[in-house]
Write a protein that holds these residues in place. Sequence first.
Motif, PDB file in Angstrom:
ATOM      1  N   GLN A   1       0.845  -1.190   0.000  1.00  8.53           N
ATOM      2  CA  GLN A   1       0.000   0.000   0.000  1.00  8.53           C
ATOM      3  C   GLN A   1       0.880   1.239   0.000  1.00  8.53           C
ATOM      4  O   GLN A   1       1.915   1.280   0.647  1.00  8.53           O
ATOM      5  N   VAL A   2       0.404   2.248  -0.735  1.00 12.01           N
ATOM      6  CA  VAL A   2       1.137   3.509  -0.842  1.00 12.01           C
ATOM      7  C   VAL A   2       0.150   4.644  -0.589  1.00 12.01           C
ATOM      8  O   VAL A   2      -0.975   4.619  -1.079  1.00 12.01           O
ATOM      9  N   TRP A   3       0.599   5.616   0.186  1.00 14.69           N
ATOM     10  CA  TRP A   3      -0.156   6.849   0.372  1.00 14.69           C
ATOM     11  C   TRP A   3       0.649   7.950  -0.304  1.00 14.69           C
ATOM     12  O   TRP A   3       1.842   8.111  -0.037  1.00 14.69           O
ATOM     13  N   ALA A   4       0.016   8.693  -1.191  1.00 16.74           N
ATOM     14  CA  ALA A   4       0.682   9.794  -1.894  1.00 16.74           C
ATOM     15  C   ALA A   4      -0.005  11.096  -1.500  1.00 16.74           C
ATOM     16  O   ALA A   4      -1.235  11.185  -1.511  1.00 16.74           O
ATOM     17  N   ARG A   5       0.816  12.065  -1.141  1.00 18.92           N
ATOM     18  CA  ARG A   5       0.302  13.386  -0.759  1.00 18.92           C
ATOM     19  C   ARG A   5       1.106  14.446  -1.492  1.00 18.92           C
ATOM     20  O   ARG A   5       2.287  14.252  -1.772  1.00 18.92           O
ATOM     21  N   LEU A   6       0.484  15.572  -1.750  1.00 18.57           N
ATOM     22  CA  LEU A   6       1.167  16.674  -2.407  1.00 18.57           C
ATOM     23  C   LEU A   6       1.838  17.544  -1.356  1.00 18.57           C
ATOM     24  O   LEU A   6       1.233  17.880  -0.339  1.00 18.57           O
ATOM     25  N   GLY A   7       3.086  17.870  -1.589  1.00 14.38           N
ATOM     26  CA  GLY A   7       3.830  18.709  -0.661  1.00 14.38           C
ATOM     27  C   GLY A   7       4.713  19.682  -1.421  1.00 14.38           C
ATOM     28  O   GLY A   7       4.655  19.778  -2.639  1.00 14.38           O
ATOM     29  N   ILE A   8       5.524  20.380  -0.676  1.00 20.14           N
ATOM     30  CA  ILE A   8       6.492  21.316  -1.257  1.00 20.14           C
ATOM     31  C   ILE A   8       7.860  20.911  -0.731  1.00 20.14           C
ATOM     32  O   ILE A   8       8.018  20.619   0.458  1.00 20.14           O
ATOM     33  N   THR A   9       8.843  20.891  -1.617  1.00 19.79           N
ATOM     34  CA  THR A   9      10.203  20.545  -1.220  1.00 19.79           C
ATOM     35  C   THR A   9      11.181  21.519  -1.863  1.00 19.79           C
ATOM     36  O   THR A   9      10.841  22.191  -2.833  1.00 19.79           O
ATOM     37  N   MET A  10      12.369  21.583  -1.310  1.00 19.59           N
ATOM     38  CA  MET A  10      13.388  22.465  -1.860  1.00 19.59           C
ATOM     39  C   MET A  10      14.310  21.657  -2.769  1.00 19.59           C
ATOM     40  O   MET A  10      14.726  20.553  -2.419  1.00 19.59           O
ATOM     41  N   THR A  11      14.563  22.174  -3.951  1.00 19.78           N
ATOM     42  CA  THR A  11      15.501  21.543  -4.869  1.00 19.78           C
ATOM     43  C   THR A  11      16.597  22.535  -5.206  1.00 19.78           C
ATOM     44  O   THR A  11      16.464  23.742  -4.961  1.00 19.78           O
ATOM     45  N   TYR A  12      17.665  22.020  -5.765  1.00 20.77           N
ATOM     46  CA  TYR A  12      18.771  22.888  -6.168  1.00 20.77           C
ATOM     47  C   TYR A  12      18.794  22.981  -7.680  1.00 20.77           C
ATOM     48  O   TYR A  12      18.867  21.970  -8.376  1.00 20.77           O
ATOM     49  N   ASP A  13      18.712  24.191  -8.202  1.00 19.92           N
ATOM     50  CA  ASP A  13      18.751  24.458  -9.641  1.00 19.92           C
ATOM     51  C   ASP A  13      20.205  24.698 -10.027  1.00 19.92           C
ATOM     52  O   ASP A  13      20.755  25.776  -9.788  1.00 19.92           O
ATOM     53  N   VAL A  14      20.848  23.690 -10.599  1.00 22.26           N
ATOM     54  CA  VAL A  14      22.269  23.766 -10.943  1.00 22.26           C
ATOM     55  C   VAL A  14      22.520  24.846 -11.987  1.00 22.26           C
ATOM     56  O   VAL A  14      23.483  25.612 -11.889  1.00 22.26           O
ATOM     57  N   ALA A  15      21.655  24.938 -12.973  1.00 23.11           N
ATOM     58  CA  ALA A  15      21.853  25.893 -14.070  1.00 23.11           C
ATOM     59  C   ALA A  15      21.915  27.330 -13.564  1.00 23.11           C
ATOM     60  O   ALA A  15      22.693  28.145 -14.082  1.00 23.11           O
ATOM     61  N   ASN A  16      21.112  27.648 -12.560  1.00 21.86           N
ATOM     62  CA  ASN A  16      21.079  29.016 -12.039  1.00 21.86           C
ATOM     63  C   ASN A  16      21.778  29.159 -10.686  1.00 21.86           C
ATOM     64  O   ASN A  16      21.761  30.237 -10.096  1.00 21.86           O
TER      65      ASN A  16
END
Length: 133
Positions: free
Chosen positions: A68-83
């Motif tokens: 079983q999997v529960w999926a939820r929408l969230g916000i996370t921080m990513t690193y934009d290498v190009a910028n």
Amino acid sequence: MNNSEIQIQFPRPGEWGEFTLTAIYQDKGGYRPPARFTQDEIPADQALAMQAVVSALVELAEPWQAVQVWARLGITMTYDVANDRSEYVFAVELTVEAVNPQGGRRVFTSRDYPEFVITDPAAVEFFKHFTTK
């Protein structure tokens, strides 16, 4: 964020081609009855996004298999290498209940598997497709 959730049940652990997806979300009148879909009812334009979820599940260490999997929408921080900067993006966050051959059960999160935070825009759209009207 929101209280929407997708639950995915796999009747045969390790066999990703058969599942039931249940969307739980609130419409303007309150929570609506859950909408259920089988693998055959997933729209063709959403099938690739479902594969992103399955590929994250494949990362589970042997002998664990997702049931079983529960999926939820969230916000996370990513690193934009190009910028050369960090940015916040929407992500689908998975919580996974898995079993092993001895009958053990365990819940895994992104703390165990960082792959359980899926930032692919197609996965975010997949979540929104099933949890918004």
